[in-house]
Write a protein that holds these residues in place. Structure first.
Motif, PDB file in Angstrom:
ATOM      1  N   GLN A  28       0.950  -1.179  -0.123  1.00 34.73           N
ATOM      2  CA  GLN A  28       0.001  -0.017   0.011  1.00 34.73           C
ATOM      3  C   GLN A  28       0.882   1.247   0.171  1.00 34.73           C
ATOM      4  O   GLN A  28       1.647   1.316   0.697  1.00 34.73           O
ATOM      5  N   PHE A  47      -9.965 -13.342  -7.857  1.00 36.46           N
ATOM      6  CA  PHE A  47     -10.260 -12.300  -8.130  1.00 36.46           C
ATOM      7  C   PHE A  47     -11.169 -11.797  -9.101  1.00 36.46           C
ATOM      8  O   PHE A  47     -11.983 -12.558  -9.858  1.00 36.46           O
ATOM      9  N   SER A  48     -11.614 -10.467  -9.073  1.00 28.98           N
ATOM     10  CA  SER A  48     -12.768  -9.973 -10.037  1.00 28.98           C
ATOM     11  C   SER A  48     -12.289  -8.608 -10.172  1.00 28.98           C
ATOM     12  O   SER A  48     -10.989  -8.216  -9.984  1.00 28.98           O
ATOM     13  N   ASP A  50     -12.997  -6.041  -8.977  1.00 27.98           N
ATOM     14  CA  ASP A  50     -13.055  -5.064  -7.948  1.00 27.98           C
ATOM     15  C   ASP A  50     -12.132  -5.699  -6.765  1.00 27.98           C
ATOM     16  O   ASP A  50     -11.540  -4.712  -5.989  1.00 27.98           O
ATOM     17  N   ILE A  51     -12.036  -6.915  -6.445  1.00 27.90           N
ATOM     18  CA  ILE A  51     -11.343  -7.535  -5.299  1.00 27.90           C
ATOM     19  C   ILE A  51     -10.278  -8.588  -5.754  1.00 27.90           C
ATOM     20  O   ILE A  51     -10.411  -9.055  -7.052  1.00 27.90           O
ATOM     21  N   LYS A  53      -8.537 -11.997  -3.534  1.00 34.94           N
ATOM     22  CA  LYS A  53      -8.486 -12.770  -2.621  1.00 34.94           C
ATOM     23  C   LYS A  53      -7.061 -13.504  -2.421  1.00 34.94           C
ATOM     24  O   LYS A  53      -6.999 -14.400  -3.233  1.00 34.94           O
ATOM     25  N   TYR A  58      -9.625 -10.519   1.619  1.00 35.16           N
ATOM     26  CA  TYR A  58      -9.980  -9.998   0.414  1.00 35.16           C
ATOM     27  C   TYR A  58      -9.204  -8.397   0.392  1.00 35.16           C
ATOM     28  O   TYR A  58      -9.102  -7.931   1.430  1.00 35.16           O
ATOM     29  N   TYR A  59      -8.729  -8.020  -0.723  1.00 30.68           N
ATOM     30  CA  TYR A  59      -7.987  -6.677  -0.908  1.00 30.68           C
ATOM     31  C   TYR A  59      -8.590  -5.752  -1.903  1.00 30.68           C
ATOM     32  O   TYR A  59      -9.054  -6.684  -3.243  1.00 30.68           O
ATOM     33  N   MET A  60      -9.028  -4.761  -1.805  1.00 34.65           N
ATOM     34  CA  MET A  60      -9.623  -3.827  -2.919  1.00 34.65           C
ATOM     35  C   MET A  60      -8.376  -3.747  -4.080  1.00 34.65           C
ATOM     36  O   MET A  60      -7.352  -3.127  -3.526  1.00 34.65           O
ATOM     37  N   ARG A  61      -8.627  -3.771  -5.348  1.00 38.84           N
ATOM     38  CA  ARG A  61      -7.884  -3.930  -6.416  1.00 38.84           C
ATOM     39  C   ARG A  61      -7.341  -2.241  -6.481  1.00 38.84           C
ATOM     40  O   ARG A  61      -5.945  -2.045  -6.814  1.00 38.84           O
ATOM     41  N   ASN A  62      -8.288  -1.319  -6.223  1.00 36.53           N
ATOM     42  CA  ASN A  62      -7.841   0.174  -6.502  1.00 36.53           C
ATOM     43  C   ASN A  62      -7.003   0.761  -5.405  1.00 36.53           C
ATOM     44  O   ASN A  62      -6.827   1.886  -5.261  1.00 36.53           O
ATOM     45  N   GLN A  63      -7.039  -0.040  -4.222  1.00 38.57           N
ATOM     46  CA  GLN A  63      -6.418   0.565  -2.879  1.00 38.57           C
ATOM     47  C   GLN A  63      -4.934  -0.140  -2.664  1.00 38.57           C
ATOM     48  O   GLN A  63      -4.212   0.469  -1.825  1.00 38.57           O
TER      49      GLN A  63
END
Length: 73
Positions: A28, A47-48, A50-51, A53, A58-63
């Protein structure tokens, strides 16, 4: 031996890392030149758009940034 990393950004890069069960670590950004390693990782479980795993978390891809080590000789 030098070590460097590759940032996984696209779906195809994430898919390849998931198939090969590569160890992915989560980073990060804290500012312009500062980062923190959030998780020293594991393999991608899901993965999707947005996220992602990794190891049950789970992690947000944009963060976050997702990296794999590359070894150079």
């Amino acid at each position: 031996m030098n070590h460097t990393y590759k940032v996984l950004k696209s779906d195809i890069e994430l898919f390849a890392a998931a198939l090969s069960q590569a160890r992915v670590y989560v980073v990060q950004s804290l500012g312009e030149d500062l980062i923190t390693v959030v998780d020293y990782g594991g393999s991608i479980e899901k993965f999707s758009p947005d996220i992602i795993k990794i190891s049950g978390v789970y992690y947000m891809r944009n963060q976050f940034e997702f990296r794999v080590d590359k070894k150079l000789c």
